[in-house]
Design a protein around this motif. Structure first.
Motif, PDB file in Angstrom:
ATOM      1  N   VAL A 133       0.775  -1.152  -0.156  1.00  0.00           N
ATOM      2  CA  VAL A 133      -0.083  -0.027   0.029  1.00  0.00           C
ATOM      3  C   VAL A 133       0.852   1.351  -0.129  1.00  0.00           C
ATOM      4  CG1 VAL A 133      -1.851   1.371   1.480  1.00  0.00           C
ATOM      5  CG2 VAL A 133      -1.862  -1.283   1.081  1.00  0.00           C
ATOM      6  N   GLY A 134       1.961   1.326   0.617  1.00  0.00           N
ATOM      7  CA  GLY A 134       2.827   2.663   0.843  1.00  0.00           C
ATOM      8  C   GLY A 134       3.487   2.524  -0.335  1.00  0.00           C
ATOM      9  N   LEU A 135       3.968   1.348  -0.881  1.00  0.00           N
ATOM     10  CA  LEU A 135       4.603   1.512  -2.344  1.00  0.00           C
ATOM     11  C   LEU A 135       3.726   2.146  -3.324  1.00  0.00           C
ATOM     12  CD1 LEU A 135       7.119   1.082  -3.793  1.00  0.00           C
ATOM     13  CD2 LEU A 135       6.559  -1.381  -4.348  1.00  0.00           C
ATOM     14  N   ALA A 136       2.361   1.625  -3.324  1.00  0.00           N
ATOM     15  CA  ALA A 136       1.524   2.098  -4.344  1.00  0.00           C
ATOM     16  C   ALA A 136       1.426   3.564  -4.046  1.00  0.00           C
ATOM     17  CB  ALA A 136       0.287   1.221  -4.270  1.00  0.00           C
ATOM     18  N   GLY A 137       1.128   3.870  -2.892  1.00  0.00           N
ATOM     19  CA  GLY A 137       0.921   5.463  -2.946  1.00  0.00           C
ATOM     20  C   GLY A 137       1.974   6.262  -3.088  1.00  0.00           C
ATOM     21  N   TRP A 138       3.397   5.812  -2.932  1.00  0.00           N
ATOM     22  CA  TRP A 138       4.590   6.614  -3.368  1.00  0.00           C
ATOM     23  C   TRP A 138       4.735   6.578  -4.677  1.00  0.00           C
ATOM     24  CZ3 TRP A 138       8.934   4.664  -5.832  1.00  0.00           C
ATOM     25  CH2 TRP A 138      10.006   5.585  -5.949  1.00  0.00           C
ATOM     26  N   LEU A 139       4.352   5.420  -5.625  1.00  0.00           N
ATOM     27  CA  LEU A 139       4.254   5.487  -7.205  1.00  0.00           C
ATOM     28  C   LEU A 139       3.308   6.426  -7.586  1.00  0.00           C
ATOM     29  CD1 LEU A 139       5.074   1.608  -7.787  1.00  0.00           C
ATOM     30  CD2 LEU A 139       6.660   3.608  -8.007  1.00  0.00           C
ATOM     31  N   ASN A 140       2.230   6.506  -6.888  1.00  0.00           N
ATOM     32  CA  ASN A 140       1.331   7.239  -7.315  1.00  0.00           C
ATOM     33  C   ASN A 140       1.473   8.806  -7.246  1.00  0.00           C
ATOM     34  OD1 ASN A 140      -1.406   8.189  -8.317  1.00  0.00           O
ATOM     35  ND2 ASN A 140      -2.509   7.832  -6.448  1.00  0.00           N
ATOM     36  N   GLY A 141       2.050   9.212  -6.218  1.00  0.00           N
ATOM     37  CA  GLY A 141       2.506  10.547  -5.937  1.00  0.00           C
ATOM     38  C   GLY A 141       3.685  10.669  -6.807  1.00  0.00           C
ATOM     39  N   ARG A 142       4.304   9.935  -7.080  1.00  0.00           N
ATOM     40  CA  ARG A 142       5.720  10.236  -8.112  1.00  0.00           C
ATOM     41  C   ARG A 142       5.225  10.410  -9.410  1.00  0.00           C
ATOM     42  NH1 ARG A 142       9.800   5.808 -10.237  1.00  0.00           N
ATOM     43  NH2 ARG A 142       7.797   5.163 -10.889  1.00  0.00           N
ATOM     44  N   ASP A 143       4.296   9.714  -9.794  1.00  0.00           N
ATOM     45  CA  ASP A 143       3.425   9.846 -11.474  1.00  0.00           C
ATOM     46  C   ASP A 143       2.894  11.281 -11.515  1.00  0.00           C
ATOM     47  OD1 ASP A 143       4.672   7.337 -11.930  1.00  0.00           O
ATOM     48  OD2 ASP A 143       2.647   6.218 -11.665  1.00  0.00           O
ATOM     49  N   LYS A 144       2.113  11.461 -10.248  1.00  0.00           N
ATOM     50  CA  LYS A 144       1.429  12.767 -10.280  1.00  0.00           C
ATOM     51  C   LYS A 144       2.411  14.051 -10.249  1.00  0.00           C
ATOM     52  CE  LYS A 144      -2.566  12.690  -7.807  1.00  0.00           C
ATOM     53  NZ  LYS A 144      -3.455  12.634  -6.879  1.00  0.00           N
ATOM     54  N   ARG A 145       3.518  13.639  -9.593  1.00  0.00           N
ATOM     55  CA  ARG A 145       4.611  15.008  -9.607  1.00  0.00           C
ATOM     56  C   ARG A 145       5.227  15.239 -10.941  1.00  0.00           C
ATOM     57  NH1 ARG A 145       6.394  12.876  -4.994  1.00  0.00           N
ATOM     58  NH2 ARG A 145       7.983  11.719  -5.675  1.00  0.00           N
ATOM     59  N   ILE A 146       5.451  13.727 -11.651  1.00  0.00           N
ATOM     60  CA  ILE A 146       5.938  13.964 -12.935  1.00  0.00           C
ATOM     61  C   ILE A 146       5.070  14.488 -13.926  1.00  0.00           C
ATOM     62  CG2 ILE A 146       6.702  12.432 -14.864  1.00  0.00           C
ATOM     63  CD1 ILE A 146       8.009  10.634 -12.967  1.00  0.00           C
ATOM     64  N   ALA A 147       3.656  14.193 -13.991  1.00  0.00           N
ATOM     65  CA  ALA A 147       2.913  14.699 -14.914  1.00  0.00           C
ATOM     66  C   ALA A 147       2.822  16.202 -14.591  1.00  0.00           C
ATOM     67  CB  ALA A 147       1.642  14.062 -14.490  1.00  0.00           C
ATOM     68  N   ASP A 148       2.794  16.887 -12.967  1.00  0.00           N
ATOM     69  CA  ASP A 148       2.655  17.986 -12.933  1.00  0.00           C
ATOM     70  C   ASP A 148       3.802  18.913 -13.666  1.00  0.00           C
ATOM     71  OD1 ASP A 148       0.297  17.751 -11.934  1.00  0.00           O
ATOM     72  OD2 ASP A 148       1.050  17.805  -9.765  1.00  0.00           O
ATOM     73  N   ASP A 149       5.052  18.303 -13.390  1.00  0.00           N
ATOM     74  CA  ASP A 149       6.310  18.731 -13.833  1.00  0.00           C
ATOM     75  C   ASP A 149       6.129  18.972 -15.491  1.00  0.00           C
ATOM     76  OD1 ASP A 149       7.343  19.138 -11.322  1.00  0.00           O
ATOM     77  OD2 ASP A 149       8.674  17.461 -11.594  1.00  0.00           O
ATOM     78  N   GLY A 150       5.670  17.882 -16.178  1.00  0.00           N
ATOM     79  CA  GLY A 150       5.509  17.647 -17.490  1.00  0.00           C
ATOM     80  C   GLY A 150       4.760  19.140 -18.071  1.00  0.00           C
ATOM     81  N   GLU A 151       3.632  19.277 -17.174  1.00  0.00           N
ATOM     82  CA  GLU A 151       2.717  20.045 -17.581  1.00  0.00           C
ATOM     83  C   GLU A 151       3.268  21.570 -17.476  1.00  0.00           C
ATOM     84  OE1 GLU A 151      -1.610  21.956 -15.957  1.00  0.00           O
ATOM     85  OE2 GLU A 151      -1.125  19.891 -15.683  1.00  0.00           O
TER      86      GLU A 151
END
Length: 93
Positions: A17-35
């Motif tokens: 669960v922690g790993l999934a949350g961390w990966l989700n947050g990382r993907d969200k940050r990457i998407a925000d940085d791309g935008e």
């Protein structure tokens, strides 16, 4: 022994669960940085286009200035000729 196995299973599930949350947050940050980078690139392109347009305007102004200088030299020559003619008539009169 059953308590240890259940605790281990809960710990493993918690890790997932922690790993999934961390990966989700990382993907969200990457998407925000791309935008963010995309908007910055768009702004830089806009600035670049404006600057290149200014360069074109400056070259047009320079060519207009060269033509104005040529006309001014022509008028200066004509005025000098007219002044010399007027001075010559004043001396004879």
């Amino acid at each position: 022994m059953g308590a240890i196995e259940i605790g281990t299973i809960i710990a493993i599930v918690g890790c997932f669960v922690g790993l999934a949350g961390w990966l989700n947050g990382r993907d969200k940050r990457i998407a925000d940085d791309g935008e963010w980078k995309g908007s910055v690139n768009a702004k830089l392109d806009s600035i670049h286009n404006d600057i290149s347009g200014v360069g074109k305007d400056i070259s047009e102004i320079k060519s207009a200035q060269v033509e104005a200088n040529k006309k001014l030299e022509n008028h200066e020559t004509r005025i000098t000729v007219l002044e010399s003619k007027v001075d010559g008539k004043e001396k004879t009169a």
